[in-house]
Design an enzyme around this catalytic site. Structure first.
Site, PDB file in Angstrom:
ATOM      1  N   LYS A  72      38.441  47.837  26.169  1.00  0.00           N
ATOM      2  CA  LYS A  72      37.323  46.095  26.037  1.00  0.00           C
ATOM      3  C   LYS A  72      36.557  45.499  25.014  1.00  0.00           C
ATOM      4  O   LYS A  72      36.422  44.547  24.621  1.00  0.00           O
ATOM      5  CB  LYS A  72      37.119  46.207  27.283  1.00  0.00           C
ATOM      6  CG  LYS A  72      37.907  46.603  28.877  1.00  0.00           C
ATOM      7  CD  LYS A  72      38.564  45.173  28.768  1.00  0.00           C
ATOM      8  CE  LYS A  72      40.219  45.766  29.798  1.00  0.00           C
ATOM      9  NZ  LYS A  72      41.289  44.717  29.202  1.00  0.00           N
ATOM     10  N   PRO A  95      34.273  40.227  33.273  1.00  0.00           N
ATOM     11  CA  PRO A  95      34.017  39.922  34.679  1.00  0.00           C
ATOM     12  C   PRO A  95      34.345  41.529  34.706  1.00  0.00           C
ATOM     13  O   PRO A  95      34.369  42.644  34.575  1.00  0.00           O
ATOM     14  CB  PRO A  95      35.584  39.380  35.471  1.00  0.00           C
ATOM     15  CG  PRO A  95      36.768  40.018  34.344  1.00  0.00           C
ATOM     16  CD  PRO A  95      36.036  39.558  32.672  1.00  0.00           C
ATOM     17  N   ALA A  96      33.179  42.246  36.606  1.00  0.00           N
ATOM     18  CA  ALA A  96      33.895  43.470  36.963  1.00  0.00           C
ATOM     19  C   ALA A  96      35.084  43.867  37.392  1.00  0.00           C
ATOM     20  O   ALA A  96      35.856  43.337  37.082  1.00  0.00           O
ATOM     21  CB  ALA A  96      32.031  43.255  38.046  1.00  0.00           C
ATOM     22  N   LEU A  97      34.390  44.973  38.234  1.00  0.00           N
ATOM     23  CA  LEU A  97      35.766  45.561  38.764  1.00  0.00           C
ATOM     24  C   LEU A  97      36.333  44.056  39.802  1.00  0.00           C
ATOM     25  O   LEU A  97      36.132  43.484  40.409  1.00  0.00           O
ATOM     26  CB  LEU A  97      36.000  46.643  39.448  1.00  0.00           C
ATOM     27  CG  LEU A  97      36.371  47.427  40.349  1.00  0.00           C
ATOM     28  CD1 LEU A  97      37.497  47.688  38.824  1.00  0.00           C
ATOM     29  CD2 LEU A  97      36.156  48.285  41.117  1.00  0.00           C
ATOM     30  N   VAL A  98      37.635  43.953  39.096  1.00  0.00           N
ATOM     31  CA  VAL A  98      38.085  42.451  39.996  1.00  0.00           C
ATOM     32  C   VAL A  98      38.541  43.231  41.671  1.00  0.00           C
ATOM     33  O   VAL A  98      39.081  43.947  41.101  1.00  0.00           O
ATOM     34  CB  VAL A  98      39.438  42.001  39.386  1.00  0.00           C
ATOM     35  CG1 VAL A  98      40.184  41.080  40.107  1.00  0.00           C
ATOM     36  CG2 VAL A  98      39.050  41.191  37.716  1.00  0.00           C
TER      37      VAL A  98
END
Length: 225
Positions: A72, A95-98
């Protein structure tokens, strides 16, 4: 894998540049491109802020086999390089963990990869989640604002996992065998209660709030006498 993701990012941006009708691009990165760094501050009175100005250390990711984070980070940097000096306005959302109803089970592979090093993230206050609908809204709001002031990077999250119990529940929701957190002494427990880092998504929060107000004003009902 990281090199493949990097090439894909470059090609996406290049395709946007070559398409005359496309002059704006919202690129989805990850919070993991911001949080992993080589040196951690020790014995600080206040936590260090992690925001859109922070980048994960590629060497640290390689040394600790954090391949998802490495991919990433490299991909987002490649996208910025490819867009530099071109007739294309690029912004990235990290984004964080979706999460979301059924989302994690349908997308378990990236979710599991995201959780590599999760115990360290919990201890440092860096493991966060975000609902898939909020991520979608963030993309729309940022894109709408790109004709104005929107630009650069945006961190997206709505919850920070602060307790071991929350992490165990997260693993269960992913269909993983819940692992008990590693034992720690009283000093370590204090470190978890007062993490070294503090995530900050203020930039995105301000933008989304302002766009919501604009939308509300635009569609405010008018009464006629």
């Amino acid at each position: 894998m990281a090199s493949l993701e990097t090439k894909a990012a470059e090609r996406v941006v290049e395709a946007c540049v070559r398409t005359e009708s496309v002059r704006k691009c919202v690129f989805t990165s990850s919070l993991l491109a911001c949080v992993w760094r080589q040196s951690y501050p020790q014995h600080r009175r206040f936590p260090t802020t992690v925001d859109e100005n922070c980048w994960s250390d590629e060497t640290f990711c390689r040394d600790n086999k954090l391949w998802f984070a490495l991919g990433k980070t490299m991909a987002e940097k490649a996208a910025w390089r490819a867009a530099r000096g071109r007739d294309l306005k690029l912004v990235t959302i990290c984004p964080a963990l979706v999460t979301g109803p059924g989302f994690r089970r349908r997308n378990s592979t990236p979710s599991i990869a995201y959780l590599k090093g999760a115990h360290a993230m919990v201890a440092e206050g860096l493991l966060a989640t975000t609902d898939v609908e909020q991520v979608a809204e963030a993309h729309v709001r940022v894109y709408e604002a790109m004709n104005g002031t929107a630009g650069g990077r945006y961190i997206c999250y709505d919850h920070i996992v602060r307790r071991a119990e929350e992490f165990v529940e997260l693993e269960l929701q992913l269909g993983l065998q819940a692992r008990a957190p590693p034992p720690h002494d009283e000093q370590a427990a204090t470190a978890i209660a007062t993490p070294s880092f503090e995530l900050c998504n203020r930039k995105l929060t301000r933008l989304v709030s302002s766009r919501r107000r604009c939308t509300h004003d635009a569609y405010l009902s008018v009464s006629y006498d």
